[in-house]
Write an enzyme that holds these catalytic residues in place. Sequence first.
Site, PDB file in Angstrom:
ATOM      1  CG  ASN A 306      -1.851   1.107   0.952  1.00  0.00           C
ATOM      2  OD1 ASN A 306      -1.917   1.958   0.456  1.00  0.00           O
ATOM      3  ND2 ASN A 306      -3.019   1.211   2.063  1.00  0.00           N
ATOM      4  CG  ASP A 308      -2.143   7.263  -2.612  1.00  0.00           C
ATOM      5  OD1 ASP A 308      -2.394   7.907  -1.509  1.00  0.00           O
ATOM      6  OD2 ASP A 308      -2.333   7.921  -3.785  1.00  0.00           O
ATOM      7  CG  ASN A 311      -5.007   4.652  -3.938  1.00  0.00           C
ATOM      8  OD1 ASN A 311      -4.976   3.645  -2.947  1.00  0.00           O
ATOM      9  ND2 ASN A 311      -4.023   4.714  -4.809  1.00  0.00           N
ATOM     10  CG  ASP A 312      -5.772   2.531   1.299  1.00  0.00           C
ATOM     11  OD1 ASP A 312      -5.041   2.528  -0.049  1.00  0.00           O
ATOM     12  OD2 ASP A 312      -5.336   2.283   2.326  1.00  0.00           O
ATOM     13  CG  ASP A 360      -1.291   1.864  -3.786  1.00  0.00           C
ATOM     14  OD1 ASP A 360      -0.079   1.494  -3.879  1.00  0.00           O
ATOM     15  OD2 ASP A 360      -1.884   2.544  -3.063  1.00  0.00           O
ATOM     16  NE  ARG A 524      -2.528 -15.320 -16.578  1.00  0.00           N
ATOM     17  CZ  ARG A 524      -3.691 -15.265 -16.050  1.00  0.00           C
ATOM     18  NH1 ARG A 524      -4.613 -14.736 -16.517  1.00  0.00           N
ATOM     19  NH2 ARG A 524      -3.861 -16.661 -15.296  1.00  0.00           N
ATOM     20  CG  ASP A 526      -8.236 -15.015 -17.121  1.00  0.00           C
ATOM     21  OD1 ASP A 526      -7.534 -15.696 -16.321  1.00  0.00           O
ATOM     22  OD2 ASP A 526      -9.637 -14.734 -16.836  1.00  0.00           O
ATOM     23  CD  GLU A 555      -5.850 -19.031 -16.376  1.00  0.00           C
ATOM     24  OE1 GLU A 555      -6.111 -19.635 -15.256  1.00  0.00           O
ATOM     25  OE2 GLU A 555      -6.773 -18.390 -17.060  1.00  0.00           O
ATOM     26  CG  HIS A 619      -4.114 -15.296  -8.837  1.00  0.00           C
ATOM     27  ND1 HIS A 619      -3.234 -15.471  -9.996  1.00  0.00           N
ATOM     28  CD2 HIS A 619      -5.219 -15.284  -9.463  1.00  0.00           C
ATOM     29  CE1 HIS A 619      -3.868 -15.416 -11.148  1.00  0.00           C
ATOM     30  NE2 HIS A 619      -5.234 -15.064 -10.686  1.00  0.00           N
ATOM     31  CG  ASP A 620      -6.249 -18.927 -10.602  1.00  0.00           C
ATOM     32  OD1 ASP A 620      -7.101 -18.162  -9.982  1.00  0.00           O
ATOM     33  OD2 ASP A 620      -5.825 -18.511 -11.474  1.00  0.00           O
ATOM     34  CG  ASP A 670      -9.726 -17.479  -3.779  1.00  0.00           C
ATOM     35  OD1 ASP A 670      -9.480 -16.408  -3.203  1.00  0.00           O
ATOM     36  OD2 ASP A 670     -10.414 -17.370  -4.868  1.00  0.00           O
TER      37      ASP A 670
END
Length: 796
Positions: A306, A308, A311-312, A360, A524, A526, A555, A619-620, A670
């Site tokens: 994080n 910034d 912008n959260d 971010d 990349r 998907d 992918e 991440h999968d 996940d």
Amino acid sequence: MNKFIALCAALLPLASAHAADCKPAPLGDATLYLRGGLNNWAAQDEQAFEYRCNAYFLNIRAQGTQEFKLADEDWSAALTFGGGTDDQPSRAGSGNIKRAFNGEHTLKLSFAADGSAALDVGPKTFKPTPPQPITDKAALTTHFDSRNAEFKRPFGAQPAGTEITFTVGNDVPGLKRATLVVERRQMTGNQEQLSYEPVARIAMTAESRGMGTGFTARHTFTATGVYGYWFEIETEQGRYALQNNKDTIYWTREKGSMGIASVERLPSNLNRVRRYRQTIHAPGFEVPAWARDVVYYYVFPERFRNGDKANDPRPGGGRPQDRYQDRDVERHATWMEKPFKPNTGDGSDALFNNDFFGGDLQGLVEKLDYIKSLGANALYLTPVFRAPSNHKYDAADYKQIDPAFGTNADFERLCAEAAKRGIRVIPDTSLNHVGADSPYFNRFNNFPKGGAFDGGKINPASPYAKWFKFKPEETDPNKQFQGWVGVTDLPELDKNEPSWRAYAYRDPDSVTNYWLDRGAAGWRMDVAPWVPDDFWREWRTAVKTKRPDALTVAETWFDSSKYFLGDMFDSTMNYIFRNAVLDYAAGKSAKQMAANLELLREAYPPQAFSALMNLLSTHDQPRALHHFGEDKDLALAKRRLLLSVFFQMTYPGAPTIYYGDEVGLGGGEDPFNRAPYPWADEGGKPDDALLAQFKRLTKLRHDLPVLRHGTLQAPLHADDHVLVLARRHGDSWALTATNNSLKARTVSFFLPAELGALQQLKSPLDGATARPRANRLTLTLKPLSGLILTDPKSGS
């Protein structure tokens, strides 16, 4: 004797009555498979039902609740049974069948007179019919090896126009005839449709071969494609198929790792033959030269850093990033919290993917020096374009950076700052589906009117209306459009619609061109298998026209040969590598790993093979440390992780580090595989010792060109624990050996002539030396370790 005859006479009516109960197979010659989570939804021989008398039977070993369907190899509608309302198999059942298992069971599938099906799961009681053994010596001693120049040359994938010579050999008399069968593979989607079309049947020419006979044939492959080939052989006792072996390839529907052939009786249904695969690519197929020198750092941006806080995403904030579809987002109180998972009692709401930490693009810019120090020179980002979810695959605006991540100018600044450090940036998106909460679809009315499904109603006047296939006759809004794999948050695009293709890649300011113009080094893509091949062919042309040195990565999870013909992709996320290496490092056989990896070496063109995105965590899928049992013995899991990384850094392709793996970040399915990076200034505890080992191994790869550019030889040794490989680049050699055992292992093996002639080999990591003797080398490998030895020229 009379008593025996009387007994037989008494039993005869019972046997006749039993035979009368037997009925022809209601599904004819079709073979049904259990296809589900326990076998990656593949049609595998181990999960094939056998018809016996009046029902179909299958023995399986499984634990816990499993979801599956019953289907043939092609997912034919008439032969696919899903879960019905009573959880019994039904041809109309669109859901999955769910059953609880606890060890070994027999599944019994029976059909009533009205055609309805019933599935019973009970204790293991079924005894399968054993295969009839082959005793024909002439058939059993007929050989073929696709990796041996004695039987096939040239080796591996070849450009169109290549003539390939095939030879089968027999050790004893009795082989009468041999025929080379060449077919062209047709495969669409995620392997749902797979078939072979005849190309040629070539009578092979007999030639003397010691006591036996050899047969040779040649075929010129004139067109690009993935071909299948096998051999029909005939002896005095019958006809046989000399074919691919039965090795299971991760995620891949077809069995067989190629190499040494197996022989079986010629089946009546030739679809049962296991084909060897032959990739024929375009003669001019080029992959960007820089791809083989890449070490990727793979980031899920929302969870990396994080930079910034302004912008959260915040509940009730009133900005686009503060809303998830029709409600507020969820905000984590601290950086080091666990990701929320609905229905687990963690206090979160019932929605998935709507919780935010605040990562971010500014955070990435701040940590570019860290990424460079790790040894990475390419940054792969999961989507950063505007979308309501934390994963951003539900695109809301392909041409705008998500406001929670920054601005379009921030993306350009990231690319520019990365370039100063020798790092390329490769973004990710899906051209297969968009988000329901987007101006294109606008289901939740969060955008001005004009979406194709404004407020949950079809809008034929929308400029995006043709991008989707609607069913106005349905009354349920969720059924009026197709969500990708049934997920209504992800409306599937009509990839054949010209206006969508124009927006995606044809227009000068298309999505594809827009970000290449702003610094992206490639793409990349998907869920590539769900997009038509001709779409990717046109898309590739657009990419290479805009930026000839841009890298295109698909992918795909299975054998991706069809994408490497020179007209679609340069590379893929190498899930076969991931599973093979993780299972090996966890203790499975080195032979099993070698079989999967050797298939890729043979099937993929070398330029693509050297550019593969070689993964360990994603991440999968659960992270590597989770795979290795972090919850049971973290120290041991980290040793197994380092063994995997050693293999990854010394193998052809582009090693890929998923953010946080290098400092011991774990996590299972996940969302836990998407946990925040454990920065010390955010309260985390990064493992600096592990990080130092990662850096040591990335440096090794960068220091030795042979590890990045060297040709991989066939394995010099493979057993249950040890795999020894050799790489060659010009006059330079590298030999790598790994041991996945908890004990030291000593192995002895023959060396290639050029290596065997050297006086000494030396490890660039610790200076250890080894001396070949009579073209052999003996090594003792420490437990869970890797060893690299090079000749004096390998560092040049």
